[in-house]
Scaffold this active site. Structure first.
Site, short mmCIF file in Angstrom:
data_model
loop_
_atom_site.label_atom_id
_atom_site.label_comp_id
_atom_site.label_asym_id
_atom_site.label_seq_id
_atom_site.Cartn_x
_atom_site.Cartn_y
_atom_site.Cartn_z
N TYR A 141 2.01 12.69 4.52
CA TYR A 141 2.96 12.65 5.63
C TYR A 141 3.56 14.03 5.91
O TYR A 141 3.99 14.31 7.02
CB TYR A 141 4.12 11.69 5.32
CG TYR A 141 3.86 10.24 5.66
CD1 TYR A 141 2.73 9.58 5.19
CD2 TYR A 141 4.76 9.53 6.44
CE1 TYR A 141 2.51 8.25 5.49
CE2 TYR A 141 4.56 8.20 6.73
CZ TYR A 141 3.44 7.55 6.26
OH TYR A 141 3.23 6.24 6.56
N LYS A 191 -6.10 6.83 -6.14
CA LYS A 191 -7.52 6.84 -5.78
C LYS A 191 -8.15 7.97 -6.58
O LYS A 191 -8.74 8.90 -6.04
CB LYS A 191 -7.67 7.04 -4.25
CG LYS A 191 -9.07 6.90 -3.72
CD LYS A 191 -9.64 5.49 -3.75
CE LYS A 191 -11.10 5.45 -3.35
NZ LYS A 191 -11.74 4.14 -3.62
N ASP A 223 -7.84 0.52 -3.50
CA ASP A 223 -8.64 -0.53 -2.85
C ASP A 223 -8.60 -1.83 -3.66
O ASP A 223 -8.40 -2.92 -3.13
CB ASP A 223 -10.10 -0.06 -2.61
CG ASP A 223 -10.73 0.61 -3.81
OD1 ASP A 223 -10.02 0.88 -4.80
OD2 ASP A 223 -11.96 0.86 -3.77
N ASP A 247 3.09 2.76 2.13
CA ASP A 247 3.28 2.31 3.51
C ASP A 247 2.36 1.12 3.79
O ASP A 247 2.78 0.09 4.31
CB ASP A 247 2.97 3.47 4.47
CG ASP A 247 3.16 3.06 5.93
OD1 ASP A 247 4.15 2.36 6.21
OD2 ASP A 247 2.33 3.44 6.76
N ASP A 251 3.37 -3.32 3.84
CA ASP A 251 3.13 -4.26 4.94
C ASP A 251 2.30 -5.44 4.45
O ASP A 251 2.57 -6.59 4.79
CB ASP A 251 2.38 -3.58 6.11
CG ASP A 251 3.33 -2.92 7.11
OD1 ASP A 251 4.43 -2.49 6.69
OD2 ASP A 251 2.99 -2.86 8.31
C1 IPM Z 1 7.68 2.54 7.34
C2 IPM Z 1 7.16 2.89 8.72
C3 IPM Z 1 7.22 4.39 8.91
C4 IPM Z 1 6.36 5.03 7.81
C5 IPM Z 1 6.78 4.86 10.31
C6 IPM Z 1 7.59 4.18 11.40
C7 IPM Z 1 6.86 6.33 10.47
O1 IPM Z 1 5.88 2.39 8.89
O2 IPM Z 1 8.82 2.89 7.02
O3 IPM Z 1 6.95 1.86 6.60
O4 IPM Z 1 5.14 5.17 7.97
O5 IPM Z 1 6.92 5.41 6.78
MG MG Z 2 5.21 1.12 7.36
#
Ligand code: IPM
Ligand code: MG
Length: 366
Positions: A141, A191, A223, A247, A251
């Site tokens: 990032y 990884k 993975d 990240d 999710d």
């Molecule tokens: C998160 C979000 C952010 C990230 C984005 C919005 C930049 O997806 O906080 O998980 O990738 O960190």
């Molecule tokens: Mg995110």
């Protein structure tokens, strides 16, 4: 002395979910007689529209001087084609870096009432309790060089995944210390079969592990981890990840609790005399498709307000009060659209916030 909370609603559903969280903070301030002072600023797309930049300097200054920052979400499709420094997401990146909040805690909890909201089988998700400890201010990032280039081969875009030992050390410590207070196991994700940045990650994590003998350590390839998270989620306790893997995995893991609308986060810096910097935000994005319709789930943001009390104001009692109000609301059958079973009655974002508020108990009544 008053505690200063900077409020950054941001874009899309950000302002809607932040409203609920701020009313919960205010309610707690009133019942616990706390002096909380709020300062609100635009960031992300909203700030680009007003000031021509996603993160004005005065916002950063105010956040650096605050006891905690409460953020909604950033991101607006109309700015998707802007250059990197003029994208809404830059506000989040810039603020995380400026505040030095390297440790992103993402607790993945399951709620009995929502077990069927998860796409994963009930018997697999029941009792899941994972803490994702994601490195937040390094890796791909932020790595340099980054950019676009043109050569004989064609146009290209490039980024750099780089980790310094001190960055891995400090996040590993957070993971091991957290595991020590939980089931005592850290699964470190990398990884290392392909990437040098992962090889150094693995070796530094092993070094730090020597200081935490009572905690068990396993290494999992990213993975494989993505697969195991669905196949045996209950076997995970603390998941230690770099910025990008965390990240993605968070999710995925949010689906174990039924919805990303339930995933609260705390981003913490190093403890200082002046306190511990912290940004509190839901893990979900600005969801432009449902923005302005009062249908978002505010529970992740309200849960983040609980984390704010726990980590930045050292009030675990208040955090527990809010968390119990969230559980109560679910037990009483209230659902926003994302967590409703087919045919179940759906309430709005503002109604959901109202229901939580009603269930926050006075300290003596609990
Ligand atoms: C998160 C979000 C952010 C990230 C984005 C919005 C930049 O997806 O906080 O998980 O990738 O960190
Ligand atoms: Mg995110």
């Amino acid at each position: 002395m008053a505690k200063k909370i900077v409020v950054l609603p941001g874009d899309g559903i950000g302002p809607e979910v932040i409203k609920g969280a701020v009313s919960v903070l205010e309610e707690c301030a009133s019942i616990y007689s706390l002096d909380l002072e709020f300062e609100e600023f635009k960031v992300g797309g909203a700030a680009i529209d007003e000031y021509g930049q996603p993160l004005p300097e005065k916002v950063v200054e105010s956040c650096l001087d605050a006891d905690a920052v409460m953020l909604g979400a950033v991101g607006d499709p109309k700015h998707d084609n802007n250059p990197t420094h003029l994208r809404p997401e830059k506000a989040l990146m810039g603020l995380r870096k400026a505040m030095g909040v390297f440790a992103n805690l993402r607790p993945i909890l399951t709620f009995d009432e929502l077990l069927d909201a998860s796409p994963v089988k009930r018997e697999l998700v029941e009792g899941v309790n994972i803490l994702i400890v994601r490195e937040l201010t390094g890796g791909i990032y932020f790595g340099e060089p980054r950019g676009f280039a043109e050569s004989e081969e064609g146009r290209s875009g490039y980024n750099t995944e780089v980790y310094f030992d001190y960055e891995i050390e400090r996040i590993a410590r957070v993971a091991f210390a957290s595991a020590g207070l939980r089931s005592g196991k850290v699964s470190s994700v990398d990884k290392s079969n392909v990437l040098e940045s992962s090889q150094i990650w693995r070796s530094v994590v092993e070094e730090v592990h020597k200081e935490y003998e009572s905690v068990e350590l396993e290494h999992v390839l990213i993975d494989n981890c993505a697969m195991q998270l669905l196949a045996r989620p209950k076997d995970f306790d603390v998941l230690l990840t770099n910025n990008m893997f965390g990240d993605i995995l968070s999710d995925e893991a949010s689906m174990l609790s039924g919805s990303i609308g339930m995933l609260s986060t705390a981003s913490l810096g190093e403890e200082k005399d002046s306190g511990r910097p912290g940004i509190y935000e839901p893990a979900h994005g600005s969801a432009p498709d449902i923005a302005g319709q009062d249908m978002a789930n505010p529970l992740a943001t309200i849960g983040s307000a609980a984390l704010l009390f726990r980590y930045s104001l050292q009030r675990d009692d208040i955090a527990l009060n809010i968390e119990s109000a969230i559980r109560q609301v679910l037990r009483d059958g209230f659902r926003t659209r994302d967590i409703a079973a087919p045919g179940e009655k759906v309430i709005s974002c503002s109604e959901m916030s109202e229901k939580v508020l009603e269930r926050i108990g006075s300290p003596t009544a609990r």
